[in-house]
Design a protein around this motif. Structure first.
Motif, PDB file in Angstrom:
ATOM      1  N   PRO A   1      -1.559  15.266  -6.701  1.00  0.00           N
ATOM      2  CA  PRO A   1      -0.298  15.419  -7.187  1.00  0.00           C
ATOM      3  C   PRO A   1      -0.076  16.600  -8.225  1.00  0.00           C
ATOM      4  O   PRO A   1       0.828  17.695  -8.212  1.00  0.00           O
ATOM      5  CB  PRO A   1       0.378  14.038  -7.858  1.00  0.00           C
TER       6      PRO A   1
ATOM      7  N   CYS B   1       0.777  19.880  -6.428  1.00  0.00           N
ATOM      8  CA  CYS B   1       1.989  19.780  -5.529  1.00  0.00           C
ATOM      9  C   CYS B   1       3.023  19.852  -7.388  1.00  0.00           C
ATOM     10  O   CYS B   1       4.318  20.890  -6.909  1.00  0.00           O
ATOM     11  CB  CYS B   1       2.873  18.635  -4.839  1.00  0.00           C
TER      12      CYS B   1
ATOM     13  N   GLY C   1       0.967  -1.631  -0.055  1.00  0.00           N
ATOM     14  CA  GLY C   1      -0.408   0.238  -0.482  1.00  0.00           C
ATOM     15  C   GLY C   1       0.874   1.428  -0.257  1.00  0.00           C
ATOM     16  O   GLY C   1       1.874   1.509  -0.391  1.00  0.00           O
ATOM     17  N   SER C   2       0.633   2.302   0.550  1.00  0.00           N
ATOM     18  CA  SER C   2       0.736   3.127   0.347  1.00  0.00           C
ATOM     19  C   SER C   2       0.105   4.534   1.080  1.00  0.00           C
ATOM     20  O   SER C   2      -1.612   4.444   0.673  1.00  0.00           O
ATOM     21  CB  SER C   2       1.693   4.241  -0.497  1.00  0.00           C
ATOM     22  N   CYS C   3       0.077   5.255   1.648  1.00  0.00           N
ATOM     23  CA  CYS C   3      -0.314   6.814   1.665  1.00  0.00           C
ATOM     24  C   CYS C   3      -0.709   7.555   1.097  1.00  0.00           C
ATOM     25  O   CYS C   3      -0.137   8.724   1.636  1.00  0.00           O
ATOM     26  CB  CYS C   3      -0.609   6.875   3.328  1.00  0.00           C
ATOM     27  N   GLY C   4      -0.645   7.493  -0.588  1.00  0.00           N
ATOM     28  CA  GLY C   4      -0.905   9.115  -1.114  1.00  0.00           C
ATOM     29  C   GLY C   4       0.773   9.731  -1.314  1.00  0.00           C
ATOM     30  O   GLY C   4       1.307   8.904  -1.333  1.00  0.00           O
ATOM     31  N   PRO C   5       0.587  10.578  -1.814  1.00  0.00           N
ATOM     32  CA  PRO C   5      -0.321  11.427  -2.723  1.00  0.00           C
ATOM     33  C   PRO C   5      -1.676  10.472  -3.785  1.00  0.00           C
ATOM     34  O   PRO C   5      -2.337  11.481  -4.084  1.00  0.00           O
ATOM     35  CB  PRO C   5      -0.143  12.822  -2.858  1.00  0.00           C
ATOM     36  N   CYS C   6      -0.688   9.623  -4.349  1.00  0.00           N
ATOM     37  CA  CYS C   6      -1.321   8.833  -5.443  1.00  0.00           C
ATOM     38  C   CYS C   6      -2.384   7.975  -5.420  1.00  0.00           C
ATOM     39  O   CYS C   6      -2.546   7.190  -4.210  1.00  0.00           O
ATOM     40  CB  CYS C   6      -0.382   8.463  -5.816  1.00  0.00           C
ATOM     41  N   ARG C   7      -3.507   7.290  -5.962  1.00  0.00           N
ATOM     42  CA  ARG C   7      -4.361   6.988  -6.588  1.00  0.00           C
ATOM     43  C   ARG C   7      -3.976   5.508  -5.376  1.00  0.00           C
ATOM     44  O   ARG C   7      -4.944   4.525  -4.736  1.00  0.00           O
ATOM     45  CB  ARG C   7      -4.951   6.547  -7.587  1.00  0.00           C
TER      46      ARG C   7
ATOM     47  N   PHE D   1      -2.750  14.921   2.412  1.00  0.00           N
ATOM     48  CA  PHE D   1      -2.570  15.534   0.881  1.00  0.00           C
ATOM     49  C   PHE D   1      -3.674  15.943  -0.251  1.00  0.00           C
ATOM     50  O   PHE D   1      -4.811  16.007   0.102  1.00  0.00           O
ATOM     51  CB  PHE D   1      -1.865  14.335  -0.213  1.00  0.00           C
TER      52      PHE D   1
ATOM     53  N   TYR E   1     -12.114   1.711   5.700  1.00  0.00           N
ATOM     54  CA  TYR E   1     -11.051   0.523   6.038  1.00  0.00           C
ATOM     55  C   TYR E   1      -9.817   1.466   6.367  1.00  0.00           C
ATOM     56  O   TYR E   1      -9.000   1.126   7.172  1.00  0.00           O
ATOM     57  CB  TYR E   1     -10.484  -0.742   4.841  1.00  0.00           C
ATOM     58  N   LYS E   2      -9.613   2.340   5.105  1.00  0.00           N
ATOM     59  CA  LYS E   2      -8.545   2.964   5.614  1.00  0.00           C
ATOM     60  C   LYS E   2      -8.795   4.409   5.844  1.00  0.00           C
ATOM     61  O   LYS E   2      -9.663   4.895   4.561  1.00  0.00           O
ATOM     62  CB  LYS E   2      -7.414   2.806   3.940  1.00  0.00           C
TER      63      LYS E   2
ATOM     64  N   VAL F   1      -2.730  -5.409   3.461  1.00  0.00           N
ATOM     65  CA  VAL F   1      -2.410  -4.266   2.688  1.00  0.00           C
ATOM     66  C   VAL F   1      -0.734  -3.847   3.346  1.00  0.00           C
ATOM     67  O   VAL F   1      -0.725  -3.754   4.804  1.00  0.00           O
ATOM     68  CB  VAL F   1      -3.105  -3.340   2.722  1.00  0.00           C
TER      69      VAL F   1
ATOM     70  N   ILE G   1       6.024  14.838  -5.668  1.00  0.00           N
ATOM     71  CA  ILE G   1       4.403  15.046  -5.932  1.00  0.00           C
ATOM     72  C   ILE G   1       3.578  13.944  -5.674  1.00  0.00           C
ATOM     73  O   ILE G   1       2.266  13.878  -5.933  1.00  0.00           O
ATOM     74  CB  ILE G   1       4.598  15.764  -6.885  1.00  0.00           C
TER      75      ILE G   1
ATOM     76  N   CYS H   1      -6.261  -0.560  -2.837  1.00  0.00           N
ATOM     77  CA  CYS H   1      -7.212  -1.655  -1.898  1.00  0.00           C
ATOM     78  C   CYS H   1      -8.736  -1.643  -1.342  1.00  0.00           C
ATOM     79  O   CYS H   1      -9.589  -2.686  -1.375  1.00  0.00           O
ATOM     80  CB  CYS H   1      -6.277  -1.601  -0.616  1.00  0.00           C
ATOM     81  N   GLU H   2      -8.810  -0.657  -1.072  1.00  0.00           N
ATOM     82  CA  GLU H   2      -9.692  -0.110  -0.417  1.00  0.00           C
ATOM     83  C   GLU H   2     -10.930  -0.444  -1.483  1.00  0.00           C
ATOM     84  O   GLU H   2     -12.556  -1.492  -1.157  1.00  0.00           O
ATOM     85  CB  GLU H   2     -10.387   1.509   0.424  1.00  0.00           C
TER      86      GLU H   2
ATOM     87  N   PHE I   1      -6.429  10.256   2.825  1.00  0.00           N
ATOM     88  CA  PHE I   1      -5.732  10.549   2.636  1.00  0.00           C
ATOM     89  C   PHE I   1      -5.692  11.984   1.986  1.00  0.00           C
ATOM     90  O   PHE I   1      -4.336  12.606   1.906  1.00  0.00           O
ATOM     91  CB  PHE I   1      -4.155   9.578   2.467  1.00  0.00           C
ATOM     92  N   TRP I   2      -6.706  12.277   1.270  1.00  0.00           N
ATOM     93  CA  TRP I   2      -7.044  12.933  -0.035  1.00  0.00           C
ATOM     94  C   TRP I   2      -7.863  13.408   1.196  1.00  0.00           C
ATOM     95  O   TRP I   2      -9.015  13.607   1.148  1.00  0.00           O
ATOM     96  CB  TRP I   2      -7.917  13.536  -0.850  1.00  0.00           C
TER      97      TRP I   2
ATOM     98  N   GLY J   1      -2.335   4.150  -2.938  1.00  0.00           N
ATOM     99  CA  GLY J   1      -3.215   3.969  -1.614  1.00  0.00           C
ATOM    100  C   GLY J   1      -4.161   3.818  -1.126  1.00  0.00           C
ATOM    101  O   GLY J   1      -4.444   3.142  -0.884  1.00  0.00           O
ATOM    102  N   GLU J   2      -4.706   4.170  -2.558  1.00  0.00           N
ATOM    103  CA  GLU J   2      -6.436   4.248  -2.323  1.00  0.00           C
ATOM    104  C   GLU J   2      -6.843   2.490  -3.397  1.00  0.00           C
ATOM    105  O   GLU J   2      -8.302   2.383  -2.816  1.00  0.00           O
ATOM    106  CB  GLU J   2      -7.252   5.186  -3.097  1.00  0.00           C
TER     107      GLU J   2
ATOM    108  N   ASP K   1       1.354  -2.297   4.198  1.00  0.00           N
ATOM    109  CA  ASP K   1       1.802  -0.492   3.931  1.00  0.00           C
ATOM    110  C   ASP K   1       3.068  -0.020   5.116  1.00  0.00           C
ATOM    111  O   ASP K   1       3.383  -1.098   5.167  1.00  0.00           O
ATOM    112  CB  ASP K   1       0.161   0.816   5.208  1.00  0.00           C
TER     113      ASP K   1
END
Ligand code: SF4
Ligand code: SF4
Lengths: 365, 307
Positions: free
Chosen positions: B89, B92, A74-80, B86, B214-215, A103, A278, A85-86, B218-219, A82-83, A105
Motif C-alpha cells: 500500500p 501505491c 477475506g480479501s485479496c490485497g493489497p493489505c495484510r 500488488f 491455501y491462498k 473464508v 491503495i 486466514c492462511e 497476492f504480493w 487478505g493473508e 473472499d
C-alpha cells in the motif's frame, strides 16, 4: 458443525439472528476483552497488526466453547487482511485445534463457483428451504442496519441530551435485550422499539456540543475494545461523534463496488488528496476528514493499529487536509501495549483544544 | 535541458537500467541523489511520518536532497508488477506521502504504473515522455532502447567458490542498498560466505512453491521471497537463509511466518533494520549464524565421512 466468527462491532447480533433462523449451531465468542488480546498476543507473530491478535483470541475462546468451524471474510490485497486466514489456520493447527475455516473472499478473486461452494458448506447444515434461507439472510441484514443506526443515533444524541448518560444507558440496554432474544423476529421487534425510544430522549436543541468524526482503519474504529471504547468516552464527555464505517456500511460498500457506485461521496471528497484505492480504507479515511469539515464537525480522530500500512499513508496526508481546511485532526495508534491513562490524556487534550478554538472564534466575531 | 531528479531508493534498484536509459534518450539531464548516507537517512527520518518503515523514510531523504537541484522529480506510483498482484500500500500512496511531507517540492512525475503488460507500460512511458518532449518518435525510441537494455541487464547476485552459501532474501531495496543493510554482502563474503539472490532462480520454480499455500500470495514480494527461500531450503541448495527485513514492514511480518512454517529447522536468520539498528549487534548476529552453519556442516561432513 458449530460455527463461530471473529467479533467486529455489532456483527454478532446479525450473526446470531441468521444462525438462529437457519437452525445452525453456533458460538458467539465472548466480547473482545483483555483476555482475548492476551491469548492472541501470545500465539500471534509479534509484528502482525492488532486485529489479527484479537481475532485469534476470539477463536480460541469460541473453540473452548465447542466451536469447530470459523467463518471469516477475506480479501485479496493489497493489505495484510487478505493473508490473515492462511496464518491463522497455521497457528490453530500448531495449537492442535481441529477447526475448519470458511473464508468468504470476494467473488472476483476466487470465482463465483468457489463462493457457492463455500456458502454451500454452511447452508447445507441447515434443514430450511431455500426460500427460508434467503428470508433469514434478509432479516440478518435488516438487523445489522438497525443496530448500526441505533448506535450511530446514540453517539450523536449524546451531545444534546438533557440528562447526561441517557443515550449511553439506552444503547447498552438495547444491546442487552437484543442479544437475549430468541429469534430474528423478536430481535427485530426489540430493535424497532429502541429505535423509537431513542427519539424520546430529552434533548436540548440549544446546546452546541463539540462534534468529532472517528476515522481510520476499519477494524480498530468498529471494534470497541480495540480502540479502548473511545465512543463511550466521547459520550461521557457530552461530545457528539460520528463514524461512517460500520458493518452495515461495509456490506453496502462491498455489494456496490463491482458496479463502481460505492461510496461516491467519499471518493469525491478524497479526490484532491488521494484519488486511488491503495488498500485498506486509507481513501475513506482521507475522504471522511474532508466530509467532517463540510458537515461542520469540530475535529476528527484517526485511529489505526501500529504498523497499519494504508493508514500510515493517510496519516502522512491528513496534516495537509487539516491545514487546508482548518480542522484539527489527531491520530491515535493502538496496539497491545497502549496504556489507557496516556490514551485518555490525549483525548482530553484534544477536546480541550477544540473547545478553546470554539471560544476564540466566538471571541473574534 | 530539463533536469530530472531521480531518487535512488525503493524500486530504483530494480529498474535503474530502464530509468537511466529512458531519461537519457529523452535528452534530459539526470540528477541522481547520492547513494544512501547519513544525511539522507537523517532527513528522511525528519520529514517522513514516524510510523513508516525504514526504506520509505530513506526514500523521503533522497527526494529531499533533490529538492533544489531538479526541475522535476521522478516518483512513480507503482501499483503492480505482475497480473493480479500488488506490491505494498505504501508504494501505491508514495507520491502523496512524499508531497505532503516535504515542503517546497518541484513538480513530481507520479504517473501511475500497472506494469503487468507491455502495452500499459508503453502508455505509461508515453505519458511521462510527453511531459518532456513533443517528439513522439523520440519517446518511442527511448522506450524500446530502454526496455531492451533492461531485459539484457544482469540482475541478482550469485557468488561462486565459497565454502558456505546462503540465500540472501528480502525486498530489493533492503538487499542492494549497502548503507541500509550495513554492507551485509561484503561482510558475508569476508566471512567466506557466498550469497545468492532470488533473481537467479528461475521463476517457474518460485511459482511452483506457492502452489502449496491455501491462498496464492497476492504480493509480488511475498511470492518471490517465499518461493525462492523455500525452494532453496527444501533442495538443500544453500546452507542457510538470511532475510533482511525492515521493522514495521507489514508484508514481511506475514512472509516470514509462512517461510518458517515451511522450512522447519533449516538455518534461518532474520536481520531487522531500522534507523536505530547498531552495527555491532548486527555483526555479532551474522557471525553467530555463520558459526552455527559451520558447526552444522562439520557434523554433516563427519557423518558422511564415517559412512
Ligand atoms: S488495514 Fe491495517 S490493520 Fe488492517 S490488515 Fe491492513 S495493515 Fe492490518
Ligand atoms: S513492502 Fe515493507 S519495507 Fe517495503 S515499503 Fe512496504 S512496508 Fe515498507
Amino acid at each position: 458443525m458449530k460455527i463461530t466468527f471473529p467479533h467486529l462491532g455489532n456483527v454478532y447480533f446479525a450473526a446470531k439472528a441468521l444462525f438462529d433462523e437457519l437452525g445452525i449451531e453456533y458460538v458467539v465468542p465472548p466480547l473482545s476483552n483483555k483476555e482475548a488480546l492476551e491469548i492472541g498476543t501470545l500465539y500471534s507473530p509479534e509484528e502482525i497488526c492488532l486485529p489479527f491478535k484479537i481475532m485469534i483470541g476470539n477463536y480460541i475462546k469460541s473453540i473452548e466453547n465447542g466451536a469447530d468451524t470459523i467463518i471469516i471474510t477475506g480479501s485479496c490485497g493489497p493489505c495484510r487482511f487478505g493473508e490473515y486466514c492462511e496464518l491463522q489456520m497455521n497457528i490453530l493447527k500448531k495449537l492442535n485445534k481441529n477447526v475448519d475455516f470458511i473464508v468468504m473472499d470476494v467473488p472476483s478473486d476466487i470465482g463465483i463457483k468457489e463462493i457457492f461452494n463455500r456458502v454451500g458448506k454452511i447452508s447445507s447444515n441447515s434443514s430450511k428451504s431455500k426460500k427460508e434461507k434467503i428470508k433469514a439472510l434478509v432479516k440478518a441484514l435488516k438487523i445489522i442496519n438497525m443496530i448500526d443506526e441505533i448506535e450511530a443515533d446514540a453517539h450523536y444524541i449524546a451531545g444534546y441530551e438533557k440528562n447526561s448518560g441517557d443515550s449511553k444507558r439506552l444503547l447498552n440496554k438495547c444491546k442487552r435485550d437484543a442479544i437475549n432474544s430468541k429469534s430474528a423476529d423478536e430481535m427485530i421487534n426489540i430493535l424497532s422499539e429502541y429505535k423509537r425510544k431513542i427519539n424520546f430522549i430529552e434533548i436540548d436543541k440549544e446546546r452546541k456540543p463539540l462534534k468529532i468524526a472517528i476515522i481510520g482503519e476499519i477494524y480498530t474504529i468498529i471494534e470497541p475494545f480495540s480502540n479502548l471504547y473511545i465512543e463511550d468516552k466521547l459520550m461521557d464527555y457530552g461530545v457528539s461523534s460520528k463514524r461512517t464505517l460500520s458493518p452495515s456500511w461495509w456490506v453496502k460498500n462491498t455489494a456496490l463496488s463491482p458496479l463502481k457506485i460505492n461510496s461516491l461521496d467519499i471518493k469525491k471528497a478524497s479526490k484532491r488528496y488521494l484519488s486511488l484505492c491503495i488498500g485498506g480504507h486509507a481513501r475513506e479515511c482521507v475522504g471522511e476528514a474532508v466530509i467532517a469539515k463540510n458537515e461542520g464537525f469540530d475535529g476528527a480522530i484517526q485511529i489505526f493499529p501500529m504498523g497499519c500500512m494504508p493508514e500510515i499513508v493517510s496519516k502522512a496526508i491528513l496534516p495537509t487536509v487539516s491545514k487546508d481546511l482548518n480542522i484539527p485532526i489527531m491520530s491515535l495508534i493502538v496496539d497491545e501495549m497502549t496504556g489507557e491513562a496516556g490514551y485518555i490524556t490525549r483525548i482530553e487534550a484534544f477536546i480541550d483544544l477544540l473547545e478553546r478554538r470554539r471560544k476564540s472564534v466566538l471571541f473574534r466575531s | 535541458m530539463m533536469k530530472i531528479g531521480i531518487p535512488r531508493g525503493l524500486l530504483y534498484y530494480n529498474y535503474q537500467t530502464f530509468i537511466d536509459s529512458f531519461f537519457y534518450e529523452l535528452g534530459c539531464e539526470i540528477i541522481y541523489s547520492e547513494n544512501t548516507n547519513k544525511t539522507i537517512l537523517d532527513n528522511g527520518v525528519k520529514y517522513c511520518v514516524d510510523e513508516a518503515c525504514l526504506p520509505i523514510k530513506v526514500f523521503h531523504g533522497h527526494v529531499y536532497s533533490l529538492r533544489e537541484k531538479s526541475d522535476m522529480i521522478f516518483i512513480p506510483r507503482i501499483m503492480r508488477l505482475y497480473k493480479n498482484e500488488f506490491i505494498c500500500p505504501k508504494f501505491c500512496g508514495l507520491p502523496e506521502m512524499v508531497k505532503n511531507s516535504i515542503p517546497n517540492l518541484p513538480p513530481v512525475i507520479q504517473d501511475t504504473l500497472y506494469a503487468d503488460s507491455k502495452t500499459v507500460l508503453k502508455k505509461w512511458a508515453f505519458s511521462i515522455g510527453e511531459k518532456i518532449t513533443n517528439d513522439r518518435r523520440k519517446i518511442e525510441n527511448a522506450f524500446s532502447i530502454s526496455l531492451k537494455k533492461h531485459k539484457d541487464s544482469k540482475k541478482g547476485i550469485r557468488d561462486k567458490n565459497y565454502k558456505i552459501n546462503v540465500a540472501l532474501s528480502g525486498h530489493p531495496y533492503n538487499i542492494y542498498d549497502n548503507f541500509l543493510n550495513m554492507n551485509v554482502i561484503k561482510k558475508l563474503n569476508r566471512l567466506n560466505v557466498g550469497v545468492i539472490t532470488e533473481e537467479k532462480l528461475n521463476e517457474e520454480y518460485i511459482n511452483r512453491q506457492v502452489l502449496n499455500l491455501y491462498k496464492k500470495p497476492f504480493w509480488t514480494f511475498a511470492r518471490n521471497t517465499y518461493g525462492f527461500t523455500t525452494y532453496l531450503a527444501e533442495n538443500s541448495l544453500v546452507d542457510g537463509i538470511i532475510y533482511i527485513s525492515s521493522f514495521a514492514c507489514g508484508i514481511d511480518s506475514v512472509v516470514i511466518e509462512l517461510i518458517k512454517d515451511r522450512i522447519g529447522n533449516f538455518p534461518f536468520l532474520i536481520l531487522k533494520i531500522d534507523e536505530h539498528t547498531g552495527e555491532a549487534g548486527f555483526d555479532t548476529r551474522i557471525e553467530a549464524f555463520v558459526d552455527m552453519i559451520e558447526r552444522r556442516k562439520g557434523i554433516e561432513d563427519n557423518i558422511s565421512a564415517s559412512w
